[in-house]
Design a protein around this motif. Structure first.
Motif, PDB file in Angstrom:
ATOM      1  N   GLY A  17       0.957  -1.095  -0.012  1.00 26.51           N
ATOM      2  CA  GLY A  17      -0.010  -0.004  -0.005  1.00 26.51           C
ATOM      3  C   GLY A  17       0.718   1.194  -0.035  1.00 26.51           C
ATOM      4  O   GLY A  17       0.259   2.257   0.481  1.00 26.51           O
ATOM      5  N   ASP A  18       2.296   1.133  -0.480  1.00 30.04           N
ATOM      6  CA  ASP A  18       2.998   2.263  -0.603  1.00 30.04           C
ATOM      7  C   ASP A  18       2.520   3.398  -1.360  1.00 30.04           C
ATOM      8  O   ASP A  18       2.236   3.065  -2.635  1.00 30.04           O
ATOM      9  CB  ASP A  18       4.688   1.997  -0.739  1.00 30.04           C
ATOM     10  CG  ASP A  18       4.650   0.509  -1.652  1.00 30.04           C
ATOM     11  OD1 ASP A  18       3.730  -0.079  -1.526  1.00 30.04           O
ATOM     12  OD2 ASP A  18       5.657   0.791  -2.356  1.00 30.04           O
TER      13      ASP A  18
ATOM     14  N   ASP B 263       7.182  -0.993   8.198  1.00 33.57           N
ATOM     15  CA  ASP B 263       6.474  -0.603   6.715  1.00 33.57           C
ATOM     16  C   ASP B 263       5.875   0.755   7.004  1.00 33.57           C
ATOM     17  O   ASP B 263       5.406   0.847   8.026  1.00 33.57           O
ATOM     18  CB  ASP B 263       5.267  -1.590   6.622  1.00 33.57           C
ATOM     19  CG  ASP B 263       5.765  -3.039   5.989  1.00 33.57           C
ATOM     20  OD1 ASP B 263       6.879  -2.997   5.984  1.00 33.57           O
ATOM     21  OD2 ASP B 263       4.855  -3.811   6.059  1.00 33.57           O
ATOM     22  N   ASP B 264       6.382   1.644   5.950  1.00 35.02           N
ATOM     23  CA  ASP B 264       5.833   2.991   5.832  1.00 35.02           C
ATOM     24  C   ASP B 264       5.387   3.052   4.495  1.00 35.02           C
ATOM     25  O   ASP B 264       6.281   2.968   3.612  1.00 35.02           O
ATOM     26  CB  ASP B 264       7.062   3.978   6.473  1.00 35.02           C
ATOM     27  CG  ASP B 264       6.718   5.503   6.162  1.00 35.02           C
ATOM     28  OD1 ASP B 264       5.986   5.758   5.740  1.00 35.02           O
ATOM     29  OD2 ASP B 264       7.432   5.860   6.967  1.00 35.02           O
TER      30      ASP B 264
ATOM     31  N   TRP C  69      10.939   0.408   5.159  1.00 32.87           N
ATOM     32  CA  TRP C  69      12.482   1.191   5.707  1.00 32.87           C
ATOM     33  C   TRP C  69      13.153  -0.031   6.496  1.00 32.87           C
ATOM     34  O   TRP C  69      12.750  -0.490   7.386  1.00 32.87           O
ATOM     35  CB  TRP C  69      12.016   2.227   6.736  1.00 32.87           C
ATOM     36  CG  TRP C  69      12.104   3.675   6.194  1.00 32.87           C
ATOM     37  CD1 TRP C  69      11.011   4.286   6.171  1.00 32.87           C
ATOM     38  CD2 TRP C  69      13.029   4.364   5.549  1.00 32.87           C
ATOM     39  NE1 TRP C  69      11.103   5.515   5.611  1.00 32.87           N
ATOM     40  CE2 TRP C  69      12.503   5.625   5.067  1.00 32.87           C
ATOM     41  CE3 TRP C  69      14.341   4.159   5.211  1.00 32.87           C
ATOM     42  CZ2 TRP C  69      13.396   6.711   4.498  1.00 32.87           C
ATOM     43  CZ3 TRP C  69      14.977   5.187   4.532  1.00 32.87           C
ATOM     44  CH2 TRP C  69      14.419   6.255   3.895  1.00 32.87           C
ATOM     45  N   GLN C  70      14.601   0.130   6.281  1.00 36.26           N
ATOM     46  CA  GLN C  70      15.252  -0.819   7.138  1.00 36.26           C
ATOM     47  C   GLN C  70      16.536  -0.009   7.507  1.00 36.26           C
ATOM     48  O   GLN C  70      17.094   0.723   6.447  1.00 36.26           O
ATOM     49  CB  GLN C  70      16.137  -1.960   6.076  1.00 36.26           C
ATOM     50  CG  GLN C  70      14.851  -2.847   5.696  1.00 36.26           C
ATOM     51  CD  GLN C  70      15.709  -4.057   4.846  1.00 36.26           C
ATOM     52  OE1 GLN C  70      16.314  -4.881   5.646  1.00 36.26           O
ATOM     53  NE2 GLN C  70      15.809  -4.120   3.666  1.00 36.26           N
ATOM     54  N   VAL C  71      16.833   0.037   8.686  1.00 37.84           N
ATOM     55  CA  VAL C  71      17.933   0.823   9.430  1.00 37.84           C
ATOM     56  C   VAL C  71      18.848   0.393  10.133  1.00 37.84           C
ATOM     57  O   VAL C  71      18.250  -0.746  10.860  1.00 37.84           O
ATOM     58  CB  VAL C  71      17.309   2.226  10.000  1.00 37.84           C
ATOM     59  CG1 VAL C  71      18.215   2.898  10.507  1.00 37.84           C
ATOM     60  CG2 VAL C  71      16.547   3.090   9.050  1.00 37.84           C
TER      61      VAL C  71
ATOM     62  N   ALA D  31       9.257   5.625  16.251  1.00 37.47           N
ATOM     63  CA  ALA D  31       9.225   5.928  14.809  1.00 37.47           C
ATOM     64  C   ALA D  31       8.521   7.000  14.422  1.00 37.47           C
ATOM     65  O   ALA D  31       7.547   7.316  15.137  1.00 37.47           O
ATOM     66  CB  ALA D  31       8.631   4.466  14.019  1.00 37.47           C
ATOM     67  N   TRP D  32       8.842   7.520  13.368  1.00 36.70           N
ATOM     68  CA  TRP D  32       8.135   8.860  12.771  1.00 36.70           C
ATOM     69  C   TRP D  32       7.829   8.807  11.228  1.00 36.70           C
ATOM     70  O   TRP D  32       8.827   8.187  10.521  1.00 36.70           O
ATOM     71  CB  TRP D  32       9.134  10.141  13.035  1.00 36.70           C
ATOM     72  CG  TRP D  32       9.338  10.620  14.419  1.00 36.70           C
ATOM     73  CD1 TRP D  32       8.721  11.810  14.899  1.00 36.70           C
ATOM     74  CD2 TRP D  32      10.105  10.115  15.340  1.00 36.70           C
ATOM     75  NE1 TRP D  32       8.754  12.024  16.041  1.00 36.70           N
ATOM     76  CE2 TRP D  32      10.098  11.123  16.501  1.00 36.70           C
ATOM     77  CE3 TRP D  32      10.909   9.119  15.440  1.00 36.70           C
ATOM     78  CZ2 TRP D  32      10.744  10.808  17.635  1.00 36.70           C
ATOM     79  CZ3 TRP D  32      11.664   8.801  16.576  1.00 36.70           C
ATOM     80  CH2 TRP D  32      11.377   9.761  17.727  1.00 36.70           C
ATOM     81  N   ASP D  33       6.604   8.836  10.840  1.00 35.94           N
ATOM     82  CA  ASP D  33       6.217   8.972   9.541  1.00 35.94           C
ATOM     83  C   ASP D  33       6.220  10.394   9.097  1.00 35.94           C
ATOM     84  O   ASP D  33       5.274  10.902   9.513  1.00 35.94           O
ATOM     85  CB  ASP D  33       5.162   8.120   9.378  1.00 35.94           C
ATOM     86  CG  ASP D  33       4.473   8.353   7.642  1.00 35.94           C
ATOM     87  OD1 ASP D  33       5.222   8.994   6.933  1.00 35.94           O
ATOM     88  OD2 ASP D  33       3.624   7.632   7.450  1.00 35.94           O
ATOM     89  N   GLY D  34       7.244  11.051   8.391  1.00 36.20           N
ATOM     90  CA  GLY D  34       7.161  12.143   8.422  1.00 36.20           C
ATOM     91  C   GLY D  34       6.096  13.029   7.532  1.00 36.20           C
ATOM     92  O   GLY D  34       5.538  14.160   7.391  1.00 36.20           O
TER      93      GLY D  34
END
Ligand code: HEC
Ligand code: HEC
Length: 535
Positions: A194-195, A346-347, A446-448, A477-480
């Protein structure tokens, strides 16, 4: 019969995917129990009158107005904090129904099911523990009066044809149809997460998100192929999810094609990244060589993963109610010099301040995506932990940040020591303690990686990692693109990190034993306290 079938399918569905044999057994037992209950329920229901709207109204006033509002228009006191918003019952729009695309009136069983089970991934709770089957029938009768449907015949149920069983061939045929001309991937993304490539709104102007089809626990209906077939066939009323059985549409698909797609979507909705409540310890694996630098390094797969629930930050201003990320998956590797965390979530949106395309799909005030790891500065005694939000004055915490950057700034790593959410925060020099990070975004995930040396020169300011100790750890986590910045974000509670020592290390065994003992005493104490409070 529709009700019974659907409830059964729901419980058969993947809500416990990947949880191994015992879960399957438990589910089967539950399924049999529920089947029996439903059978009894159904026979009993047929003895009742269909549902009494007046009685339903009384229950509605007591139980439903908080969200759906006194007039049923979805404007209850809690509504402004919910996304998706509570349904406006005056609109006669129901998302999860079995009646054909152009039919407005659902069958009662559709509404019964949603009230009974609730709508996963939203604030709509299931009421089966609180209300009887008769109460629910009464509610359905009342809800229909709100839309003026009480005199209407229910619509025609969709044609299921001959169900195509799940097979590699059917899943492959479905995969092709899903991607052909971007039929489903246009909204649901290349790997179904759903990106977003465009900003979707529902009919009332609220932001909607295409479902992340890899997360079965967010399906309002279930991820059973029959349910997915139904959603593809009817579409989801009031949203951009189209019907693929609309006779007037060029996009109409045959029954067989819809079954194949349903089988493919069912195969997507299986993931190892599920929250297992019993999994509270991240087991860091010791490696002989260096700790990998990039998130894609296959060596990360050697470490077992733990997935945790992310919840919105509701304690300090700005409190935050409408998160878009719900889970985070963590792995850890270490050697004698270094420790590294691999975090993955997932973002749907890659949030790049300054970027035109990112701005188009963003809420106002686009900022960077980010993640933070929180650790105590000093190892706690026993099972004691610092206050979960930024520690407190006596129990400071280290926060390791990774931020995704903008069109003018590279991704960045930073370090602070915090002493309470309202207290003092000291920005520190990340380079000086060897804190490094890197991130990558691919198809909605995202992978960090964040790495640091095991020990530093300043034990008063930095956690010194040791093998065998249970170390509290938490994540934010932040979804900007979702308006998340500063204190508006999602977070986990404290979990534990354990650097698994070499086999045969007996001091560790004793430490572990003592820890488990303390934990058991705590659980016993909490239980007795609850019992005392109840009686
Ligand atoms: C805490 C908030 C909350 C409460 C309390 C609540 N609901 Fe809901 N309800 C929601 C939300 C949010 C949705 C919309 C979910 C979505 O659109 O995916 C919803 C949707 C629904 C739907 C639509 C189903 C569909 O297929 O579209 C029905 C029916 C419903 N609620 C009935 C009830 C009834 C009956 C009660 C009281 C017994 C109730 N709700 C109480 C939040 C709530
Ligand atoms: C124009 C955009 C769009 C397209 C194209 C689209 N969807 Fe969706 N889909 C959505 C949206 C938006 C939702 C979430 C609706 C809501 O808010 O409940 C959704 C929800 C779903 C759900 C969730 C069902 C549930 O129980 O929660 C499934 C399954 C699904 N879509 C499958 C598909 C398949 C398969 C295709 C292609 C045949 C497809 N979608 C095409 C936008 C789209």
């Amino acid at each position: 019969m529709a009700t019974a079938e659907f409830n059964l399918r729901d419980f058969q569905s993947g809500r416990g995917v990947g949880q191994g044999g015992t879960a399957v057994l438990r589910r089967t037992v539950r399924l049999i129990a529920i089947s029996l209950m439903l059978l009894i329920g159904l026979t009993a229901t047929s003895a009742f009158s269909a549902g009494d709207a007046e009685k339903g109204e009384q229950i509605y006033v007591q139980r439903c107005t908080l969200c759906h509002g006194e007039d049923g228009d979805g404007m209850g006191p809690a509504a402004e904090r919910l996304n998706p918003p509570p349904r406006d019952f005056t609109m006669a729009q129901y998302k999860i129904r079995t009646t054909a695309f152009e039919e407005i009136v659902p069958v009662d069983g559709d509404l019964v099911r949603m009230i009974h089970d609730g709508m996963p991934g939203t604030a709509m709770p299931g009421w089966s523990d609180v209300l009887t089957e008769q109460d629910i029938n009464d509610l359905v009768a009342f809800l229909k009066t709100l839309a003026g449907l009480e005199e209407e015949e229910p619509g025609q149920i969709i044609d299921f044809g001959a169900q195509v069983p799940i097979s590699p061939e059917s899943v492959e045929a479905g995969r092709k149809l899903f991607h052909e001309d971007d039929r489903c991937s246009e909204c649901h993304g290349q790997s179904g997460k759903g990106d977003a490539v465009k900003k979707l709104k529902d009919d009332s102007g609220y932001r909607t998100w295409p479902r992340n089809l890899t997360k079965p626990w967010t399906f309002r209906g279930s991820n059973d192929p029959r349910d997915i077939f139904t959603r593809i066939t009817t579409g989801i009323a009031g949203t951009q999810m189209p019907s693929f059985d609309d006779p007037a549409s060029e996009g109409r698909l045959s029954i067989e094609q819809r079954w194949n797609i349903a089988n493919y979507v069912n195969s997507l909705a299986k993931t190892e990244k599920v929250v297992r409540p019993e999994n509270i310890v991240i087991r860091a694996t010791r490696v002989a060589g260096p700790v990998p630098v990039t998130p894609e390094d296959p060596q990360w797969q050697e470490a077992p993963s733990s997935t945790f629930l992310l919840v919105p930050q509701l304690i300090t201003p700005d409190r935050f109610f409408t998160p878009s990320n719900d889970t985070i998956t963590v792995r850890a590797l270490y050697n004698q010099d270094e420790i590294g965390f691999h975090v993955e979530w997932d973002d749907r949106t890659r949030s790049i301040p300054g970027d035109g395309a990112a701005k188009k799909i963003s809420e106002p005030g686009l900022s960077e995506d980010a993640v933070a790891i929180q650790l105590p500065v000093t190892l706690p005694v026993g099972a004691e932990k610092p206050y979960f939000l930024h520690g407190d004055s006596r129990h400071p915490v280290n926060l390791w940040f990774w931020r995704s950057g903008s069109t003018t700034a590279d991704p960045s790593v930073s370090l602070v020591t915090a002493r309470g959410s309202a207290g003092e925060t000291t920005a520190r020099d990340a380079d000086a303690v060897g804190l490094q990070g890197s991130g990558s975004y691919h198809e909605g995930t995202w992978q960090v990686v964040l790495r640091r040396s095991m020990t530093t020169a300043d034990p008063a300011e930095d956690l010194q990692f040791v093998e065998g100790a249970f170390i509290p750890v938490a994540f934010s986590a932040w979804d900007g693109s979702n308006g998340e910045r500063d204190s508006a974000h999602t977070l986990t509670t404290w979990y534990w990190l354990l650097l698994k020592p070499q086999p045969g290390n007996t001091p560790w065994l004793f430490a572990g034993f003592a820890f488990v003992l303390i934990l058991l005493i705590e659980i016993w104490w909490a239980r007795t306290a609850t019992r005392r409070a109840r009686s």
